[in-house]
Design a protein around this motif. Structure first.
Motif, PDB file in Angstrom:
ATOM      1  N   MET A 265       0.817  -1.203  -0.097  1.00 42.60           N
ATOM      2  CA  MET A 265       0.051  -0.134  -0.164  1.00 42.60           C
ATOM      3  C   MET A 265       0.819   1.083   0.020  1.00 42.60           C
ATOM      4  O   MET A 265       0.676   2.237  -0.771  1.00 42.60           O
ATOM      5  N   ILE A 266       1.900   1.337   0.844  1.00 41.39           N
ATOM      6  CA  ILE A 266       2.605   2.394   0.803  1.00 41.39           C
ATOM      7  C   ILE A 266       3.469   2.757  -0.336  1.00 41.39           C
ATOM      8  O   ILE A 266       3.613   3.934  -1.104  1.00 41.39           O
ATOM      9  N   LYS A 267       3.874   1.639  -0.939  1.00 39.50           N
ATOM     10  CA  LYS A 267       4.711   1.950  -2.349  1.00 39.50           C
ATOM     11  C   LYS A 267       3.749   2.375  -3.405  1.00 39.50           C
ATOM     12  O   LYS A 267       4.195   3.326  -3.957  1.00 39.50           O
ATOM     13  N   LEU A 268       2.413   1.913  -3.465  1.00 35.61           N
ATOM     14  CA  LEU A 268       1.370   2.411  -4.379  1.00 35.61           C
ATOM     15  C   LEU A 268       1.272   3.789  -4.167  1.00 35.61           C
ATOM     16  O   LEU A 268       1.224   4.756  -4.983  1.00 35.61           O
ATOM     17  N   ALA A 269       0.969   4.282  -3.009  1.00 35.95           N
ATOM     18  CA  ALA A 269       0.666   5.439  -2.303  1.00 35.95           C
ATOM     19  C   ALA A 269       1.619   6.654  -2.630  1.00 35.95           C
ATOM     20  O   ALA A 269       1.485   7.433  -3.177  1.00 35.95           O
ATOM     21  N   ARG A 270       2.916   5.991  -2.433  1.00 42.77           N
ATOM     22  CA  ARG A 270       4.061   7.182  -2.683  1.00 42.77           C
ATOM     23  C   ARG A 270       4.422   7.215  -4.078  1.00 42.77           C
ATOM     24  O   ARG A 270       4.649   8.320  -4.535  1.00 42.77           O
ATOM     25  N   HIS A 271       4.081   6.183  -4.806  1.00 43.37           N
ATOM     26  CA  HIS A 271       4.335   6.249  -6.387  1.00 43.37           C
ATOM     27  C   HIS A 271       3.199   7.096  -6.895  1.00 43.37           C
ATOM     28  O   HIS A 271       3.568   7.861  -7.791  1.00 43.37           O
ATOM     29  N   SER A 272       2.041   6.960  -6.608  1.00 40.98           N
ATOM     30  CA  SER A 272       0.874   7.578  -7.237  1.00 40.98           C
ATOM     31  C   SER A 272       0.379   8.989  -6.788  1.00 40.98           C
ATOM     32  O   SER A 272      -0.181   9.654  -7.537  1.00 40.98           O
ATOM     33  N   TYR A 273       0.961   9.204  -5.435  1.00 36.07           N
ATOM     34  CA  TYR A 273       0.193  10.368  -5.038  1.00 36.07           C
ATOM     35  C   TYR A 273       1.254  11.423  -4.309  1.00 36.07           C
ATOM     36  O   TYR A 273       2.332  10.921  -4.078  1.00 36.07           O
ATOM     37  N   ARG A 274       1.155  12.564  -4.199  1.00 36.51           N
ATOM     38  CA  ARG A 274       1.723  13.815  -3.781  1.00 36.51           C
ATOM     39  C   ARG A 274       1.040  14.147  -2.419  1.00 36.51           C
ATOM     40  O   ARG A 274      -0.095  14.470  -2.577  1.00 36.51           O
ATOM     41  N   CYS A 352      -7.309  14.495  -6.030  1.00 33.86           N
ATOM     42  CA  CYS A 352      -6.323  13.358  -6.152  1.00 33.86           C
ATOM     43  C   CYS A 352      -7.057  12.280  -7.155  1.00 33.86           C
ATOM     44  O   CYS A 352      -6.835  11.206  -6.519  1.00 33.86           O
ATOM     45  N   PHE A 353      -7.426  12.729  -8.049  1.00 30.97           N
ATOM     46  CA  PHE A 353      -8.148  11.800  -8.792  1.00 30.97           C
ATOM     47  C   PHE A 353      -7.479  10.991 -10.154  1.00 30.97           C
ATOM     48  O   PHE A 353      -8.102  10.429 -10.952  1.00 30.97           O
ATOM     49  N   GLN A 354      -5.999  11.124 -10.026  1.00 26.54           N
ATOM     50  CA  GLN A 354      -5.525  10.525 -11.289  1.00 26.54           C
ATOM     51  C   GLN A 354      -5.666   9.110 -11.396  1.00 26.54           C
ATOM     52  O   GLN A 354      -5.376   8.934 -12.586  1.00 26.54           O
ATOM     53  N   LEU A 355      -6.019   8.158 -10.492  1.00 24.88           N
ATOM     54  CA  LEU A 355      -5.941   6.817 -10.741  1.00 24.88           C
ATOM     55  C   LEU A 355      -7.678   6.587 -11.143  1.00 24.88           C
ATOM     56  O   LEU A 355      -8.190   5.404 -11.022  1.00 24.88           O
ATOM     57  N   VAL A 356      -8.492   7.739 -11.183  1.00 27.61           N
ATOM     58  CA  VAL A 356      -9.806   7.644 -11.401  1.00 27.61           C
ATOM     59  C   VAL A 356      -9.921   7.677 -13.011  1.00 27.61           C
ATOM     60  O   VAL A 356      -9.599   8.771 -13.669  1.00 27.61           O
ATOM     61  N   ASN A 357     -10.479   6.519 -13.671  1.00 25.99           N
ATOM     62  CA  ASN A 357     -10.629   6.521 -15.287  1.00 25.99           C
ATOM     63  C   ASN A 357     -12.101   7.076 -15.548  1.00 25.99           C
ATOM     64  O   ASN A 357     -13.161   6.398 -15.201  1.00 25.99           O
ATOM     65  N   PRO A 358     -12.207   8.571 -16.403  1.00 26.13           N
ATOM     66  CA  PRO A 358     -13.306   9.069 -16.596  1.00 26.13           C
ATOM     67  C   PRO A 358     -14.291   8.090 -17.233  1.00 26.13           C
ATOM     68  O   PRO A 358     -15.354   8.246 -17.002  1.00 26.13           O
ATOM     69  N   GLY A 359     -13.597   7.108 -18.097  1.00 26.88           N
ATOM     70  CA  GLY A 359     -14.697   6.368 -18.645  1.00 26.88           C
ATOM     71  C   GLY A 359     -15.362   5.290 -18.045  1.00 26.88           C
ATOM     72  O   GLY A 359     -16.418   4.829 -18.177  1.00 26.88           O
ATOM     73  N   ASN A 360     -14.652   4.900 -16.667  1.00 29.61           N
ATOM     74  CA  ASN A 360     -15.148   3.806 -15.850  1.00 29.61           C
ATOM     75  C   ASN A 360     -14.852   4.236 -14.552  1.00 29.61           C
ATOM     76  O   ASN A 360     -13.736   3.634 -13.820  1.00 29.61           O
ATOM     77  N   PRO A 361     -15.319   5.175 -13.766  1.00 29.93           N
ATOM     78  CA  PRO A 361     -14.762   5.717 -12.890  1.00 29.93           C
ATOM     79  C   PRO A 361     -14.684   4.909 -11.509  1.00 29.93           C
ATOM     80  O   PRO A 361     -13.756   5.217 -10.455  1.00 29.93           O
ATOM     81  N   TYR A 362     -15.421   4.119 -11.338  1.00 28.74           N
ATOM     82  CA  TYR A 362     -15.585   3.268 -10.264  1.00 28.74           C
ATOM     83  C   TYR A 362     -14.801   1.794 -10.449  1.00 28.74           C
ATOM     84  O   TYR A 362     -14.599   0.864  -9.543  1.00 28.74           O
ATOM     85  N   GLN A 363     -14.008   1.804 -11.389  1.00 27.50           N
ATOM     86  CA  GLN A 363     -13.192   0.742 -11.700  1.00 27.50           C
ATOM     87  C   GLN A 363     -11.935   0.702 -11.055  1.00 27.50           C
ATOM     88  O   GLN A 363     -11.296   1.715 -10.844  1.00 27.50           O
ATOM     89  N   ILE A 364     -11.334  -0.344 -10.264  1.00 27.86           N
ATOM     90  CA  ILE A 364     -10.313  -0.352  -9.730  1.00 27.86           C
ATOM     91  C   ILE A 364      -9.232  -0.853 -10.732  1.00 27.86           C
ATOM     92  O   ILE A 364      -9.375  -1.841 -11.480  1.00 27.86           O
ATOM     93  N   SER A 365      -8.007   0.163 -10.441  1.00 25.52           N
ATOM     94  CA  SER A 365      -6.835  -0.172 -11.399  1.00 25.52           C
ATOM     95  C   SER A 365      -6.322  -1.565 -11.092  1.00 25.52           C
ATOM     96  O   SER A 365      -6.490  -2.021  -9.968  1.00 25.52           O
ATOM     97  N   HIS A 366      -5.494  -1.884 -12.023  1.00 28.01           N
ATOM     98  CA  HIS A 366      -4.618  -3.371 -11.826  1.00 28.01           C
ATOM     99  C   HIS A 366      -3.836  -3.105 -10.570  1.00 28.01           C
ATOM    100  O   HIS A 366      -3.852  -3.967  -9.515  1.00 28.01           O
ATOM    101  N   PRO A 367      -3.033  -2.249 -10.568  1.00 25.44           N
ATOM    102  CA  PRO A 367      -2.051  -1.901  -9.096  1.00 25.44           C
ATOM    103  C   PRO A 367      -2.873  -1.951  -7.960  1.00 25.44           C
ATOM    104  O   PRO A 367      -2.518  -2.601  -6.828  1.00 25.44           O
TER     105      PRO A 367
END
Ligand SMILES: O=P(O)(O)OC[C@H]1O[C@](O)(COP(=O)(O)O)[C@@H](O)[C@@H]1O
Ligand SMILES: [Mn+2]
Length: 629
Positions: A265-274, A352-367
Motif C-alpha cells: 500500500m505504501i509503495k502504491l501510495a508514494r508512487h501515485s500520490y503527492r 487526487c483523482f489521477q487513478l480515476v478512469n473517466p470512462g469507468n470511474p468506479y473501476q479499480i486499476s490493476h495496481p
C-alpha cells in the motif's frame, strides 16, 4: 467406621452449606456497575479511568476518610491506589528522612487495608480472594479480619505490618492491595461501543480486558464493526479503517499489533500520490517525522480513492441501501477540477483523482487490485486480529439487557414521528429490536465465513458503518467525500437520526423500552454522540435515557462521561480532560469534574434484585431439588 449412611449425611450437609452461602450472597448489596463508552483507541486514558474505578475509588475514599484525612490527603491516597508503582517511586525520591518514610509506609498500609475492607464488604470471600495476588492472600485475609479495637489484636496487626516491611515486601504488598481495590471498586464494566478508531492502542485496551477484567461486556460501535468486518473480508471496512489509521498517524498499529505489512500500500501510495494539505494527518505535526507525514498523507489518499471506487460498486449492487447520493466519481468534470451535485457546480479543492478512469470511474486499476488482495488476505489471516475480533464478538453484542437496563452504542433508527424505521432487505422488513438482531446474525455469519468476494454480508457490514438506517451510525449520511474535497458547510453536514431529538421525550423512551422488553424502572444507556457538555448534562426523559460518551483522543481534550450504578442508585460523572499519564501524576488529579445523581434508590438494592441474583436463585432451587431427591 464410615458407612454409606454417613456419606449421604455429609453430602447433604455440603449441599446445605452451599445453599446457606448462596442465600447469604443474595442479601449482599448490589455491586457497582460502570458504563463507559467511546474509547476510540485511547489506551492511556482508558487505563486511567479503569484504575480510578471509573471515578468510584475517590468517592469511596471520601466515604471512608471524611473527617479523618484532609481532602488533599484523600486525593493522595486515591492516586496511590490508581498508580501504586509510580507513587512509590516518587515518594522514595521525595522523602529522604528514614523515620518519615517509615511513617508514610505505616499510614499507607493502614489506609489501604481500611479501603480494601470497605470495598470488599460487598463481596463473598471467594470473590475477594480472586482479586488479590495469590501470594498475598493469607496475609491480607488476616489483616482484613482483625478488629483493631482490641489491644492484643492491635499488636498482632502491627506485628504483621512490620514483618512485611522487614522482609522487603512492602512495595509489592502496596501494589497488590491497590490493584485489588481497583478491581473490587467496580463489579462489572460495560463498554458501550467504539473501542477502536483513531487512538493508537485499541489493541492494549483489548489486552487489558483479557488480562485484568473478568466481568465486563461490550456493545459494538460503528468503528468496532470496521475492524470486525475487515477480519471477515470486507474490503470496504478495511479501506475505511486504513484511511482512518493514516489520518491519525496510526499505520504502525497495523504492523505492530496485528502483523499486517503495509508495504504494498505504501509503495502504491508514494508512487501515485503527492502530499496535499487536506490529507495531512490530524495530529500535532511537529511530533512526527517528515517521512511519516508524507506516507500518512499519500496512504490516506490512496485508501480514500479506492474506498470511493468500491463504495460506488457496492451502492450500484445494492439499490436497496438507497445510497445513490453517495456516488461522486461519475459527477466529476472532465478536468476533475469541479463536480456537479444536484445540478450545481462546486470547485474541487486539492483533488487526487489521477487513478480515476473517466470512462469507468468506479473501476479499480490493476495496481490497486494487487494491493487490495494482498491486504485483505492479511486482515483475514492475521492470527492476532482474529483473536481480538473474536474476543470482541464473544463478549459483545448489538445491544444488551442487563439488570433491567438497555445498552447500545448508537440509536434505534426512527422517523420524525418516532416510528421505528423499516429496513427492507431480502424481501423482509426489519425494524427496532429485530433490525439489531438481524445485523448481529449477519456479523456472526460473516466472521464465521470470511470471504474477500463482493458478498452480501460484507456489503451489510459496510452499511452498518455508514448507512442511514444503521443503528450504530445514526446519521443520514457520512459526508467523507464532501469533507475532503468541497468547501461547503451545508454539503458537509451530517444530520443525526431523529432518535436523538426524541430522546428528550418520555413517551419515546417508553416506546424504545417496550420494544426491547425493558421494565418500568429500567434506563437506556447509549454512547456515540459527543455533544453533551457540563452545562448540558446528557440525562434525558427524566433519567430514562443517559448518554455516556467518553470524548475522542487526539481531537479534543474532552473528558467525557461515565455512569455508575450501585446499590444506592445511579450517578453520572463528568470526567476531567485526560492530557497524559505524566500530567495526571504530577497534578495528583482526581478524574472527576462533576457528579450528578441520576436516581436514588428508595431501598438499597441487593444481589437478589439483579440478573446475578436470578442465577443464584436458580442454583438454590437446583440444589434444594437435589436435597429432596
Ligand atoms: O473527525 P473525522 O476524522 O473527520 O471523522 C468524522 C467522521 O467520523 C464520524 O463521526 C463517525 O465516527 P464516530 O462514531 O466516532 O462519530 C462520521 O460521522 C464522520 O464523518
Ligand atoms: Mn461511534
Amino acid at each position: 467406621m464410615r458407612n454409606k449412611f454417613t456419606n449421604v449425611i455429609e453430602n447433604k450437609n455440603e449441599i446445605k452449606s452451599k445453599i446457606i452461602n448462596l442465600s447469604a450472597t443474595l442479601n449482599l448489596p448490589k455491586g457497582t456497575e460502570a458504563f463507559i463508552s467511546d474509547v476510540h483507541g485511547g489506551y492511556d486514558r482508558f487505563s486511567h479511568i479503569m484504575r480510578s474505578g471509573a471515578g468510584n475509588i475517590s468517592k469511596k475514599v471520601s466515604e471512608v476518610f471524611s473527617g479523618k484525612l484532609m481532602p488533599v490527603n484523600q486525593m493522595k491516597l486515591s492516586c496511590l491506589i490508581y498508580y501504586p508503582s509510580e507513587v512509590l517511586k516518587e515518594t522514595k525520591n521525595k522523602i529522604t528522612d528514614a523515620d518519615e518514610l517509615e511513617q508514610w509506609y505505616m499510614d499507607s498500609f493502614n489506609n489501604l487495608i481500611e479501603m480494601l475492607r470497605y470495598v470488599a464488604n460487598k463481596y463473598p470471600k471467594s470473590l475477594v480472594q480472586k482479586a488479590i495476588q495469590p501470594d498475598f492472600w493469607d496475609i491480607t485475609e488476616n489483616l482484613l479480619m482483625i478488629d483493631t479495637n482490641f489491644k492484643d489484636k492491635r499488636l498482632y496487626y502491627q506485628g504483621l505490618l512490620s514483618s512485611i516491611e522487614r522482609l522487603n515486601m512492602a512495595d509489592d504488598f502496596i501494589i497488590a492491595i491497590s490493584h485489588a481495590i481497583q478491581r473490587l471498586a467496580i463489579e462489572r464494566i460495560h463498554i458501550v461501543g467504539d473501542i477502536y478508531d483513531r487512538g493508537s492502542h485499541p489493541d492494549l485496551v483489548i489486552n487489558y480486558l483479557i488480562n485484568h477484567w473478568q466481568n465486563f461486556d461490550i456493545q459494538w460501535g460503528n468503528h468496532d464493526i470496521l475492524w470486525m468486518g475487515s477480519m471477515a473480508g470486507s474490503k470496504l471496512c478495511m479501506l475505511n479503517l486504513i484511511r482512518i489509521c493514516a489520518r491519525y498517524d496510526n499505520l504502525e498499529l497495523l504492523n505492530d499489533a496485528y502483523d499486517i505489512d503495509m508495504t504494498s500500500m505504501i509503495k502504491l501510495a508514494r508512487h501515485s500520490y503527492r502530499p496535499l494539505p487536506n490529507f495531512d494527518p490530524k495530529v500535532d505535526l511537529t511530533g512526527i517525522s517528515e517521512e511519516n507525514r508524507i506516507t500518512d498523507n499519500c496512504v490516506q489518499q490512496a485508501a480514500t480513492i479506492m474506498q470511493f471506487k468500491l463504495e460506488g460498486q457496492a451502492i450500484k449492487r445494492r439499490p436497496e441501501f438507497e445510497m445513490n447520493d453517495r456516488l461522486f466519481l461519475d459527477k466529476l468534470s472532465q478536468d476533475k477540477k469541479s463536480i456537479k451535485i444536484d445540478g450545481k457546480d462546486y470547485p474541487i479543492d486539492n483533488g487526487c483523482f489521477q487513478l480515476v478512469n473517466p470512462g469507468n470511474p468506479y473501476q479499480i486499476s490493476h495496481p490497486e487490485q494487487v494491493v487490495l488482495i494482498d491486504l485483505i488476505n492479511q486482515f483475514i489471516h492475521s492470527s492476532k486480529l482474529n483473536e481480538h475480533m473474536w474476543f470482541m464478538y464473544d463478549h459483545g453484542s448489538m445491544y444488551l439487557k442487563h439488570n433491567g437496563n438497555l445498552l447500545f452504542h448508537g440509536c434505534v433508527p426512527t422517523d420524525e414521528q418516532g416510528n421505528f424505521v423499516k429496513w427492507k432487505i431480502d424481501g423482509r422488513n426489519y425494524l427496532g429490536k429485530d433490525l439489531s438482531d438481524y445485523f448481529q446474525i449477519i456479523l456472526r455469519d460473516a466472521m464465521r465465513h470470511p470471504t474477500t468476494g463482493d458478498c452480501f454480508n460484507s456489503d451489510v457490514l459496510w452499511y452498518l458503518w455508514c448507512g442511514k438506517d444503521s443503528p450504530l451510525f445514526g446519521k443520514d449520511k457520512m459526508t467523507t467525500f464532501e469533507r475532503y474535497f468541497i468547501d461547503d458547510e451545508e454539503l458537509q453536514k451530517e444530520t443525526l437520526n431523529p432518535f436523538y431529538k426524541l430522546c428528550k421525550k418520555e413517551w419515546f423512551a417508553d416506546r424504545v423500552k417496550d420494544e426491547f422488553g425493558i421494565g418500568e424502572e429500567g434506563h437506556i444507556i447509549v454512547g456515540h454522540t459527543p455533544d453533551a457538555d457540563e452545562e448540558n448534562l446528557p440525562i434525558m426523559s427524566k433519567g430514562k435515557i443517559i448518554q455516556v460518551n467518553g470524548g475522542r483522543p487526539k481531537m479534543e481534550h474532552n473528558g467525557g462521561f461515565t455512569l455508575l450504578y450501585d446499590s444506592y442508585g445511579m450517578q453520572l460523572l463528568k470526567l476531567k480532560p485526560f492530557i497524559s499519564l505524566s500530567t495526571s501524576l504530577k497534578d495528583l488529579n482526581d478524574v472527576i469534574l462533576k457528579r450528578k445523581i441520576v436516581e436514588n434508590s428508595i431501598e438499597r438494592k441487593v444481589v437478589m434484585d439483579t440478573d446475578r441474583g436470578d442465577k443464584i436463585k436458580q442454583q438454590i432451587a437446583d440444589l434444594s431439588a437435589e436435597l429432596n431427591d
